[in-house]
Design a protein around this motif. Structure first.
Motif, PDB file in Angstrom:
ATOM      1  N   LEU A 744       0.839  -1.208   0.000  1.00  0.00           N
ATOM      2  CA  LEU A 744       0.000   0.000   0.000  1.00  0.00           C
ATOM      3  C   LEU A 744       0.873   1.258   0.000  1.00  0.00           C
ATOM      4  N   CYS A 745       2.000   1.128   0.720  1.00  0.00           N
ATOM      5  CA  CYS A 745       2.886   2.292   0.868  1.00  0.00           C
ATOM      6  C   CYS A 745       3.656   2.619  -0.409  1.00  0.00           C
ATOM      7  N   VAL A 746       3.946   1.609  -1.213  1.00  0.00           N
ATOM      8  CA  VAL A 746       4.803   1.873  -2.383  1.00  0.00           C
ATOM      9  C   VAL A 746       3.989   2.114  -3.653  1.00  0.00           C
ATOM     10  N   GLN A 747       2.709   2.394  -3.501  1.00  0.00           N
ATOM     11  CA  GLN A 747       1.905   2.677  -4.697  1.00  0.00           C
ATOM     12  C   GLN A 747       2.417   3.959  -5.358  1.00  0.00           C
ATOM     13  N   ASP A 748       2.342   3.987  -6.680  1.00  0.00           N
ATOM     14  CA  ASP A 748       2.896   5.110  -7.444  1.00  0.00           C
ATOM     15  C   ASP A 748       2.252   6.435  -7.083  1.00  0.00           C
ATOM     16  N   ASN A 749       0.939   6.396  -6.891  1.00  0.00           N
ATOM     17  CA  ASN A 749       0.208   7.615  -6.632  1.00  0.00           C
ATOM     18  C   ASN A 749       0.176   7.920  -5.128  1.00  0.00           C
ATOM     19  N   ALA A 750       0.753   9.052  -4.765  1.00  0.00           N
ATOM     20  CA  ALA A 750       0.881   9.394  -3.345  1.00  0.00           C
ATOM     21  C   ALA A 750      -0.466   9.394  -2.637  1.00  0.00           C
ATOM     22  N   VAL A 751      -1.504   9.795  -3.333  1.00  0.00           N
ATOM     23  CA  VAL A 751      -2.828   9.883  -2.722  1.00  0.00           C
ATOM     24  C   VAL A 751      -3.320   8.497  -2.287  1.00  0.00           C
ATOM     25  N   ASP A 752      -2.911   7.469  -3.040  1.00  0.00           N
ATOM     26  CA  ASP A 752      -3.354   6.106  -2.709  1.00  0.00           C
ATOM     27  C   ASP A 752      -2.679   5.562  -1.452  1.00  0.00           C
ATOM     28  N   ARG A 753      -1.523   6.127  -1.110  1.00  0.00           N
ATOM     29  CA  ARG A 753      -0.778   5.570   0.028  1.00  0.00           C
ATOM     30  C   ARG A 753      -1.442   5.929   1.351  1.00  0.00           C
ATOM     31  N   PRO A 754      -1.412   5.009   2.304  1.00  0.00           N
ATOM     32  CA  PRO A 754      -1.995   5.325   3.613  1.00  0.00           C
ATOM     33  C   PRO A 754      -1.139   6.340   4.361  1.00  0.00           C
ATOM     34  N   SER A 755      -1.723   6.975   5.365  1.00  0.00           N
ATOM     35  CA  SER A 755      -0.935   7.840   6.245  1.00  0.00           C
ATOM     36  C   SER A 755      -0.346   6.966   7.347  1.00  0.00           C
ATOM     37  N   MET A 756       0.584   7.507   8.114  1.00  0.00           N
ATOM     38  CA  MET A 756       1.163   6.723   9.210  1.00  0.00           C
ATOM     39  C   MET A 756       0.102   6.407  10.259  1.00  0.00           C
ATOM     40  N   LYS A 757      -0.922   7.261  10.343  1.00  0.00           N
ATOM     41  CA  LYS A 757      -2.016   6.972  11.272  1.00  0.00           C
ATOM     42  C   LYS A 757      -2.755   5.705  10.833  1.00  0.00           C
ATOM     43  N   ASP A 758      -3.051   5.645   9.512  1.00  0.00           N
ATOM     44  CA  ASP A 758      -3.726   4.451   8.979  1.00  0.00           C
ATOM     45  C   ASP A 758      -2.873   3.216   9.235  1.00  0.00           C
ATOM     46  N   ILE A 759      -1.573   3.371   9.011  1.00  0.00           N
ATOM     47  CA  ILE A 759      -0.666   2.231   9.156  1.00  0.00           C
ATOM     48  C   ILE A 759      -0.624   1.751  10.603  1.00  0.00           C
ATOM     49  N   ALA A 760      -0.560   2.725  11.533  1.00  0.00           N
ATOM     50  CA  ALA A 760      -0.532   2.355  12.943  1.00  0.00           C
ATOM     51  C   ALA A 760      -1.788   1.577  13.310  1.00  0.00           C
ATOM     52  N   LEU A 761      -2.911   2.018  12.747  1.00  0.00           N
ATOM     53  CA  LEU A 761      -4.180   1.346  13.027  1.00  0.00           C
ATOM     54  C   LEU A 761      -4.172  -0.085  12.470  1.00  0.00           C
ATOM     55  N   MET A 762      -3.697  -0.225  11.227  1.00  0.00           N
ATOM     56  CA  MET A 762      -3.643  -1.560  10.617  1.00  0.00           C
ATOM     57  C   MET A 762      -2.731  -2.497  11.408  1.00  0.00           C
ATOM     58  N   LEU A 763      -1.587  -1.965  11.857  1.00  0.00           N
ATOM     59  CA  LEU A 763      -0.622  -2.797  12.582  1.00  0.00           C
ATOM     60  C   LEU A 763      -1.161  -3.265  13.921  1.00  0.00           C
ATOM     61  N   SER A 764      -2.028  -2.448  14.523  1.00  0.00           N
ATOM     62  CA  SER A 764      -2.450  -2.779  15.882  1.00  0.00           C
ATOM     63  C   SER A 764      -3.842  -3.399  15.925  1.00  0.00           C
ATOM     64  N   SER A 765      -4.437  -3.650  14.781  1.00  0.00           N
ATOM     65  CA  SER A 765      -5.786  -4.225  14.809  1.00  0.00           C
ATOM     66  C   SER A 765      -5.934  -5.232  13.675  1.00  0.00           C
ATOM     67  N   LYS A 766      -7.107  -5.743  13.542  1.00  0.00           N
ATOM     68  CA  LYS A 766      -7.361  -6.705  12.472  1.00  0.00           C
ATOM     69  C   LYS A 766      -7.780  -6.002  11.187  1.00  0.00           C
ATOM     70  N   THR A 767      -7.886  -4.678  11.263  1.00  0.00           N
ATOM     71  CA  THR A 767      -8.311  -3.901  10.103  1.00  0.00           C
ATOM     72  C   THR A 767      -7.416  -4.184   8.907  1.00  0.00           C
ATOM     73  N   ASP A 768      -8.042  -4.400   7.758  1.00  0.00           N
ATOM     74  CA  ASP A 768      -7.271  -4.580   6.537  1.00  0.00           C
ATOM     75  C   ASP A 768      -7.418  -3.344   5.669  1.00  0.00           C
ATOM     76  N   GLY A 769      -6.388  -3.035   4.939  1.00  0.00           N
ATOM     77  CA  GLY A 769      -6.482  -1.883   4.045  1.00  0.00           C
ATOM     78  C   GLY A 769      -7.091  -2.291   2.718  1.00  0.00           C
ATOM     79  N   PRO A 770      -7.218  -1.349   1.800  1.00  0.00           N
ATOM     80  CA  PRO A 770      -7.728  -1.647   0.457  1.00  0.00           C
ATOM     81  C   PRO A 770      -6.724  -2.465  -0.343  1.00  0.00           C
ATOM     82  N   GLN A 771      -7.118  -2.903  -1.494  1.00  0.00           N
ATOM     83  CA  GLN A 771      -6.205  -3.631  -2.368  1.00  0.00           C
ATOM     84  C   GLN A 771      -5.152  -2.668  -2.918  1.00  0.00           C
ATOM     85  N   PRO A 772      -3.888  -3.052  -2.835  1.00  0.00           N
ATOM     86  CA  PRO A 772      -2.868  -2.150  -3.397  1.00  0.00           C
ATOM     87  C   PRO A 772      -2.846  -2.223  -4.913  1.00  0.00           C
TER      88      PRO A 772
END
Ligand SMILES: *[C@@H]1O[C@H](CO)[C@@H](O)[C@H](O)[C@H]1NC(C)=O
Ligand SMILES: *[C@@H]1O[C@H](CO)[C@@H](O)[C@H](O)[C@H]1NC(C)=O
Ligand SMILES: *[C@@H]1O[C@H](CO)[C@@H](O)[C@H](O)[C@H]1NC(C)=O
Ligand SMILES: *[C@@H]1O[C@H](CO)[C@@H](O)[C@H](O)[C@H]1NC(C)=O
Ligand SMILES: *[C@@H]1O[C@H](CO)[C@@H](O)[C@H](O)[C@H]1NC(C)=O
Ligand SMILES: *[C@@H]1O[C@H](CO)[C@@H](O)[C@H](O)[C@H]1NC(C)=O
Ligand SMILES: *[C@@H]1O[C@H](CO)[C@@H](O)[C@H](O)[C@H]1NC(C)=O
Ligand SMILES: *[C@@H]1O[C@H](CO)[C@@H](O)[C@H](O)[C@H]1NC(C)=O
Length: 808
Positions: A744-772
């Motif tokens: 998700l982080c290395v997507q070409d379009n910066a807008v598609d990339r999650p913020s560090m807040k989103d990432i922290a949430l994903m790392l600490s929960s079962k939440t899954d992000g969108p398809q990269p």
């Protein structure tokens, strides 16, 4: 001026006494006396002279007036200057009988008119006890002091005219002020040449209670009219004509503890001298070399610049120019209309708000050094009369040096200007800068604080570096001595070298107390080191998080610039991750812990610290490991602060490390928090796989590392990415979550990339992000892009930070 003794033609030869008594009206008699006693009153027509006949006291009428006063003057110097008047406020009423000056048995000296009405009195008495008898006499000293003394008490003075000056000060007379008792001696000008009563101009020594002392002439005791400028122990800074000739002509005694400040005139190389303020408020120093006539030593208020505040606040007056008033550099007239008409009293206002003020209104801690206009500097006026309202900065141990003076001023946003004056030291100003003059000779250097923008660009020098360093609370940041650092690192020996940072090698050091440190030595050869040094110091010393490396101090000596950090015993992540022998020490729990720690550190930089910081050079070699293998982000040489609302910066010079740079940054120099997120993604995938993004290429499939990872993941083979040394010992759900986040982080379009807040949430929960989305740019990123010119600043290692200059 009419002097009674002369007007009656005083003859003191006793043989003519009878003759005079016959010829003159019976109430006229005259004599020259040396004292006044209760038994020998002093009658109109008498004169009292000092022991060697320098001074004389008697009755007189001022020029152009018939009023009678008692005054004193130099006996033989002409034209006569009355230096003191007893009854200045109340002339003697003309009556048929003679006025007289008499001393009572209680010690009070009183002037009575012919009708015995009191005109003036010293109003000072001594409690006369019945057991002892006192006897009093009034005498005139050769200094011009009229004294009432108690002759039974060894001539102890009970009253003296020196304590009640008129418009004149004589040598040895002290003009002073006691801030504790709030009592002082004041010179008060005559109302006019013919009227000795109190005029509007006064001189009050030490009235402003400024240290060092300055002399101010006031109007109505409330409005300053003229100011001498501070006393530098040989002259007043505001009086450039007071050159060496006047050396030691004045004396200022300051006693801060007792709260007293005395100013006196010394009898320099002359027979007689005095200082007077005229009825027009003009101070002048007169002297006589021959004891017969007066000459002018100096006179001030000779031009309009000498009038207090002629050009208003933040204006500067130069008598030789027309118009005489200008605004200080960086200031404009408050009212252009008034200014153009020649009414300068409203003064000038600042054009560009000071950086430190802007910081205040933004309600954040001042932190700067990122762009050149993000700080304040000083503009120097040569040959200045320094402004009013100064503060004298001293330290207990030692005098401030000029540099410390500057730092002191820079450190305090209230400080608007400073001057370092020989024989005084450090003066700073925090109020409106008023009454500044620029002289063509004399004066001192005055430094005015201005926003950097107003100063034009200034080269970075060692001084400015020290200024920056000086901004820190020394308890937070230590300044190390270069020799100590050299010793600690074994003269920066190759065996102590820990690695190569972005802008210089890092060495291990051991301080004398055994404490281990890491020392980054900024390459003195590359000019770019200076900015990075400032930047890193400012950032790191103001940011604190357990996943950021801690800076302990710094050191500057000539070209040498060192940053000192806490020592990380397990070095950097790459020493494990890419070492075939050691990567096995990084089991999955450690790797996952490192990923989480880096994420927390970045979350702090992007969202939780008081400023938003973009690191810009995240990579495996910039992740250090402490003794428990906790990660710490290091190397803030390239970091940038992003202002609150603005989230994208465009920079001409692209710096970073190949393999970690987001496409928009590498191609167009646009960086934002999302470019850090991109680097974080690369890091995560490298940590999982122990593979280097920029060293990996599948030739058969023409695939780079990121595209290959995406292919594996989209085919449900994400776990194949895991470093084979881990075998099966990992938690699949954690690995897959991390691969997902990485992609998700290395997507070409910066807008598609999650913020560090989103990432922290994903790392600490079962939440899954969108398809990269599939990263495309990475294919190009693996090679030298034809449109990009890569310029390595450090040729040897492929990990080194590079500068990319756009090839347009
Ligand atoms: C007073 O007036 C006389 C003559 O009118 C003049 O000679 C003298 O200089 C004047 N004195 C002062 C102090 O102005
Ligand atoms: C001192 O003595 C004189 C004459 O006796 C008297 O007029 C005056 O009031 C006395 N002054 C004081 C302050 O007592
Ligand atoms: C004398 O001094 C006293 C106390 O200081 C004061 O109240 C009084 O007004 C003074 N008298 C004169 C004539 O100055
Ligand atoms: C000083 O006081 C006098 C009399 O009260 C007044 O006429 C004059 O305007 C005052 N001057 C200043 C500058 O305050
Ligand atoms: C003072 O007297 C000296 C000598 O008599 C003379 O040369 C000088 O010009 C006089 N100065 C003034 C200001 O009158
Ligand atoms: C800054 O300067 C002002 C004015 O001189 C002073 O009152 C204040 O204490 C200073 N602040 C610091 C932190 O030194
Ligand atoms: C370090 O350098 C200094 C001066 O160049 C030298 O005197 C000293 O012996 C050196 N120390 C070591 C350990 O090489
Ligand atoms: C990390 O450093 C500590 C302290 O030096 C050491 O005890 C530990 O073994 C190191 N860890 C690894 C994985 O090398």
């Amino acid at each position: 001026m009419g002097i009674e003794s002369e007007s009656v033609g005083c003859l003191n030869l006793s043989m003519f006494f009878l003759f005079i008594l016959i010829l003159l009206p019976p109430h006229y008699h005259c004599s020259q006396v040396y004292n006044i006693t209760p038994l020998q009153p002093f009658v109109q027509g008498d004169t009292l002279v000092s022991p060697t006949g320098i001074f004389e006291l008697g009755f007189f009428s001022p020029n152009g007036s018939a009023n009678k006063y008692v005054g004193l003057w130099h006996k033989n110097i002409f034209p006569r200057k009355v230096v003191w008047v007893a009854n200045r406020e109340k002339p003697i009423a003309v009556t048929g009988s003679l006025a007289s000056l008499r001393i009572s048995s209680n010690g009070s000296l009183e002037l009575v008119d012919g009708n015995q009405n009191s005109v003036w009195s010293t109003n000072v008495t001594i409690q006369v006890s019945s057991s002892s008898t006192s006897s009093f006499a009034a005498v005139l000293s050769d200094e011009g002091n009229f004294v009432v003394k108690d002759v039974t008490k060894a001539g102890q003075s009970i009253w003296q005219s020196f304590d009640y000056p008129g418009d004149t000060m004589l040598p040895t007379q002290r003009l002073g002020y006691n801030t504790k008792s709030k009592k002082g001696t004041i010179l008060t000008a005559w109302k006019s040449e013919s009227d000795p009563s109190s005029g509007i101009y006064t001189v009050e020594g030490g009235r402003a209670t400024e240290v060092p002392a300055q002399v101010i002439i006031w109007i109505n005791r409330s409005t300053p009219f003229w100011r001498s400028g501070p006393w530098d122990k040989s002259k007043f800074i505001g009086m450039p004509d007071m050159d060496d000739r006047y050396l030691n002509g004045f004396e200022v005694e300051e006693n801060v503890e007792q709260g007293t400040e005395y100013f006196s005139l010394k009898l320099f190389d002359a027979f007689a001298a005095y200082i007077e303020i005229s009825s027009q408020g003009k101070p002048k120093l007169m002297y006589s070399d021959n004891g017969r006539n007066w000459s002018i030593y100096w006179e001030t208020l000779e031009n309009r610049c000498d009038i207090y505040g002629a050009c208003g606040p933040f204006g500067v007056c130069k008598a030789s120019e027309s118009p005489i008033c200008k605004c200080l550099k960086g200031f404009v007239p408050k009212s252009h209309h008034e200014w153009s008409k020649g009414d300068w009293t409203e003064g000038c206002v600042r054009k560009t708000e000071l950086f430190c003020e802007r910081q205040k209104t933004k309600n954040s801690v001042p932190l700067q050094g990122i762009q050149d206009d993000n700080d304040d500097g000083f503009w120097k006026i040569v040959g200045a009369k320094v402004p009013d309202y100064y503060e004298y900065i001293t330290s207990f141990n030692a005098q401030y040096t000029p540099n410390e003076c500057k730092t002191q001023c820079l450190n305090n946003c209230s400080c608007l200007a400073y001057a370092y004056v020989n024989n005084i030291g450090c003066l700073v100003w925090s109020k409106d800068l008023n009454d500044i003059q620029k002289f063509s000779k004399g004066g001192v250097d005055l430094y005015i604080r201005l926003a950097r923008k107003e100063l034009g660009s200034s080269p970075t020098s060692r001084d400015t570096l020290l200024e920056y360093i000086g901004k820190y609370d020394p308890s937070e940041l230590l300044i190390y001595d270069f020799d100590t650092m050299s010793t600690a690192t074994d003269n920066f020996s190759i065996t102590n070298k820990l690695g190569q940072g972005g802008f210089g090698p890092v060495y291990k050091g051991i301080l004398q107390d055994g404490k281990e440190i890491a020392v980054k030595r900024l390459s003195s050869s590359s000019g770019q080191g200076i900015e990075e040094f400032k930047n890193e110091m400012l950032l790191i010393s103001n940011l604190q998080h357990k996943n950021l490396v801690r800076m302990m101090g710094c050191c500057v000596k000539e070209d040498e610039k060192l940053l000192v950090y806490e020592f990380m015993p397990n070095k950097s992540l790459d020493t494990f991750l890419f070492d075939p022998m050691r990567r096995g020490e990084l089991d999955w729990d450690r790797r996952f812990n490192i990923i989480q720690g880096i994420a927390r550190g970045l979350l702090y930089l992007h969202h939780d610290s008081y400023v938003k910081v973009i690191h810009r050079d995240l990579k495996v070699s910039n992740i250090l490991l402490d003794e428990k293998m906790n990660p710490k982000i290091s190397d803030f040489g390239l970091a940038r602060i992003i202002e609150g609302t603005q989230c994208v910066e465009n920079t001409q010079k692209v710096v970073g490390t190949r393999g970690y740079m987001s496409p928009e940054y590498a191609m167009s120099g646009i960086f934002s928090e999302k470019s850090d997120v991109y680097s974080f993604g690369v890091l995560v995938l490298e940590i999982i796989s122990s593979k280097k993004n920029n060293n990996f290429f599948l030739y058969d499939q023409q695939l780079g590392f990121l595209a290959h990872t995406w292919n594996l993941w989209s085919e449900g083979r994400g776990l194949e990415l895991v470093d084979e040394v881990l075998g099966d010992s990992y938690c699949s759900s954690e690995v897959l979550k991390c691969v997902h986040i990485g992609l998700l982080c290395v997507q070409d379009n910066a807008v598609d990339r999650p913020s560090m807040k989103d990432i922290a949430l994903m790392l600490s929960s079962k939440t899954d992000g969108p398809q990269p989305k599939r990263p495309l740019f990475t294919i190009q990123n693996s090679f030298s892009h034809p449109q990009l010119l890569y310029e390595r600043t450090k040729s040897s290692t492929s990990e080194a930070t590079i500068t990319v200059i756009e090839g347009r």
